[in-house]
Design a protein around this motif. Structure first.
Motif, PDB file in Angstrom:
ATOM      1  N   MET A   1      13.140 -16.021  -9.969  1.00  0.00           N
ATOM      2  CA  MET A   1      12.611 -14.647  -9.788  1.00  0.00           C
ATOM      3  C   MET A   1      12.354 -14.012 -11.146  1.00  0.00           C
ATOM      4  N   ASN A   2      11.207 -13.414 -11.277  1.00  0.00           N
ATOM      5  CA  ASN A   2      10.763 -12.869 -12.548  1.00  0.00           C
ATOM      6  C   ASN A   2      10.781 -11.344 -12.496  1.00  0.00           C
ATOM      7  N   GLN A   3      11.862 -10.777 -13.007  1.00  0.00           N
ATOM      8  CA  GLN A   3      12.028  -9.331 -12.910  1.00  0.00           C
ATOM      9  C   GLN A   3      11.247  -8.603 -13.994  1.00  0.00           C
ATOM     10  N   LEU A   4      10.592  -7.495 -13.615  1.00  0.00           N
ATOM     11  CA  LEU A   4       9.800  -6.712 -14.567  1.00  0.00           C
ATOM     12  C   LEU A   4      10.721  -5.981 -15.533  1.00  0.00           C
ATOM     13  N   SER A   5      10.352  -5.994 -16.818  1.00  0.00           N
ATOM     14  CA  SER A   5      11.117  -5.249 -17.819  1.00  0.00           C
ATOM     15  C   SER A   5      10.558  -3.841 -17.939  1.00  0.00           C
ATOM     16  N   ARG A   6      11.314  -2.980 -18.618  1.00  0.00           N
ATOM     17  CA  ARG A   6      10.835  -1.615 -18.822  1.00  0.00           C
ATOM     18  C   ARG A   6       9.579  -1.604 -19.683  1.00  0.00           C
ATOM     19  N   ASP A   7       9.459  -2.605 -20.555  1.00  0.00           N
ATOM     20  CA  ASP A   7       8.276  -2.672 -21.424  1.00  0.00           C
ATOM     21  C   ASP A   7       6.990  -2.787 -20.624  1.00  0.00           C
ATOM     22  N   PHE A   8       7.089  -3.416 -19.474  1.00  0.00           N
ATOM     23  CA  PHE A   8       5.902  -3.558 -18.618  1.00  0.00           C
ATOM     24  C   PHE A   8       5.277  -2.193 -18.353  1.00  0.00           C
ATOM     25  N   PHE A   9       6.107  -1.154 -18.252  1.00  0.00           N
ATOM     26  CA  PHE A   9       5.617   0.179 -17.892  1.00  0.00           C
ATOM     27  C   PHE A   9       5.258   1.021 -19.112  1.00  0.00           C
ATOM     28  N   ALA A  10       5.593   0.533 -20.312  1.00  0.00           N
ATOM     29  CA  ALA A  10       5.386   1.334 -21.531  1.00  0.00           C
ATOM     30  C   ALA A  10       3.953   1.215 -22.034  1.00  0.00           C
ATOM     31  N   ARG A  11       3.010   1.466 -21.108  1.00  0.00           N
ATOM     32  CA  ARG A  11       1.575   1.419 -21.420  1.00  0.00           C
ATOM     33  C   ARG A  11       0.899   2.505 -20.593  1.00  0.00           C
ATOM     34  N   SER A  12      -0.399   2.653 -20.804  1.00  0.00           N
ATOM     35  CA  SER A  12      -1.148   3.634 -20.015  1.00  0.00           C
ATOM     36  C   SER A  12      -1.038   3.331 -18.525  1.00  0.00           C
ATOM     37  N   VAL A  13      -0.870   4.378 -17.729  1.00  0.00           N
ATOM     38  CA  VAL A  13      -0.776   4.195 -16.283  1.00  0.00           C
ATOM     39  C   VAL A  13      -2.059   3.587 -15.725  1.00  0.00           C
ATOM     40  N   HIS A  14      -3.165   3.818 -16.422  1.00  0.00           N
ATOM     41  CA  HIS A  14      -4.436   3.276 -15.938  1.00  0.00           C
ATOM     42  C   HIS A  14      -4.500   1.763 -16.111  1.00  0.00           C
ATOM     43  N   GLU A  15      -3.688   1.261 -17.029  1.00  0.00           N
ATOM     44  CA  GLU A  15      -3.568  -0.172 -17.217  1.00  0.00           C
ATOM     45  C   GLU A  15      -2.548  -0.746 -16.237  1.00  0.00           C
ATOM     46  N   VAL A  16      -1.451  -0.025 -16.082  1.00  0.00           N
ATOM     47  CA  VAL A  16      -0.333  -0.521 -15.280  1.00  0.00           C
ATOM     48  C   VAL A  16      -0.627  -0.461 -13.779  1.00  0.00           C
ATOM     49  N   ALA A  17      -1.227   0.648 -13.324  1.00  0.00           N
ATOM     50  CA  ALA A  17      -1.368   0.875 -11.877  1.00  0.00           C
ATOM     51  C   ALA A  17      -2.010  -0.304 -11.135  1.00  0.00           C
ATOM     52  N   PRO A  18      -3.179  -0.818 -11.580  1.00  0.00           N
ATOM     53  CA  PRO A  18      -3.757  -1.944 -10.836  1.00  0.00           C
ATOM     54  C   PRO A  18      -2.891  -3.192 -10.874  1.00  0.00           C
ATOM     55  N   GLU A  19      -2.077  -3.329 -11.924  1.00  0.00           N
ATOM     56  CA  GLU A  19      -1.214  -4.513 -12.029  1.00  0.00           C
ATOM     57  C   GLU A  19       0.002  -4.406 -11.122  1.00  0.00           C
ATOM     58  N   LEU A  20       0.225  -3.223 -10.559  1.00  0.00           N
ATOM     59  CA  LEU A  20       1.382  -3.042  -9.680  1.00  0.00           C
ATOM     60  C   LEU A  20       1.131  -3.588  -8.279  1.00  0.00           C
ATOM     61  N   ILE A  21      -0.146  -3.738  -7.917  1.00  0.00           N
ATOM     62  CA  ILE A  21      -0.451  -4.272  -6.590  1.00  0.00           C
ATOM     63  C   ILE A  21       0.058  -5.705  -6.507  1.00  0.00           C
ATOM     64  N   GLY A  22       0.944  -5.957  -5.564  1.00  0.00           N
ATOM     65  CA  GLY A  22       1.527  -7.289  -5.417  1.00  0.00           C
ATOM     66  C   GLY A  22       2.927  -7.399  -6.001  1.00  0.00           C
ATOM     67  N   VAL A  23       3.323  -6.412  -6.809  1.00  0.00           N
ATOM     68  CA  VAL A  23       4.681  -6.398  -7.359  1.00  0.00           C
ATOM     69  C   VAL A  23       5.667  -6.029  -6.243  1.00  0.00           C
TER      70      VAL A  23
END
Length: 186
Positions: free
Chosen positions: A1-23
């Motif tokens: 299992m590959n758990q998301l780190s806090r760094d994953f979120f330390a970017r623009s929400v416009h970059e992160v939001a589409p990458e959240l689909i499927g998480v």
DNA sequence: CAGTGGATGCTCT
DNA sequence: GAGCATCCACTGT
């Protein structure tokens, strides 16, 4: 299992939001993969952070990788995942997910049977996962939260956000194309 | 189906 | 005291 780190979120929400689909989001082991999110940033008149920091939205201004939970319409709770850096209010509102883990617990909490009705909306989802004010400000990489990276990149659909009066023309709603678990079709 | 309105609590004006 | 990042039940096609 590959758990998301806090760094994953330390970017623009416009970059992160589409990458959240499927998480996959789990709260005390109950949850499933995200199928719908909306992005909010500080330049957006619809965002809680638009008018500056207050006691209620403080978590949104905090470090990335934490939860921001607020009460909506006096009745429901809504779960956001805080992005960007401290002092900059960016967050992704989790609007819907596919119920996958703890289905019977979700049914009991929601009082409905249909799988499609368990998590197809921000208020429903929080009821099904038992998310409340107690989760406001908690880190996403520690219990009771578990966030698991997706294994394949899904097909993303975009559209207008729901239930807001200002900034409605922004297409900052992201969903899993064709999913039956969306709060509304994209 | 689409559209309307009530429940309900908390924040900010 | 208004106005909400909602949901559900109800109405009328």
């Amino acid at each position: 299992m590959n758990q998301l780190s806090r760094d994953f979120f330390a970017r623009s929400v416009h970059e992160v939001a589409p990458e959240l689909i499927g998480v996959t989001v789990l709260v005390d082991g109950v949850g499933g993969p995200i199928v719908e999110v909306e992005a909010y940033d500080p330049e957006d008149p619809a965002s809680h952070g638009f008018r500056g920091q207050t006691a209620r939205n403080a978590a949104m201004f905090g470090p990335a990788g934490h939860a921001y939970v607020y009460r909506s319409y006096g009745i429901h709770w809504c779960l956001n995942l805080v992005c960007a850096g401290p002092g900059r209010a960016e967050a992704a509102l989790v609007r819907a997910l596919k119920p996958e883990h703890g289905l019977e617990l979700m049914r009991a909490r929601r009082g409905v049977d249909a799988e499609r009705a368990l998590c197809s909306g921000p208020g429903k989802l929080c009821e099904a996962l038992a998310v409340t004010r107690a989760h406001d400000g908690l880190p996403l990489d520690e219990p009771p939260f578990t966030l698991l990276a997706r294994e394949v990149k899904p097909e993303i659909a975009t559209g207008r956000r729901i239930g807001i009066s200002h900034g409605a023309e922004r297409e900052w709603r992201y969903g899993l194309a064709g999913s039956p678990f969306l709060s509304r079709r994209l």
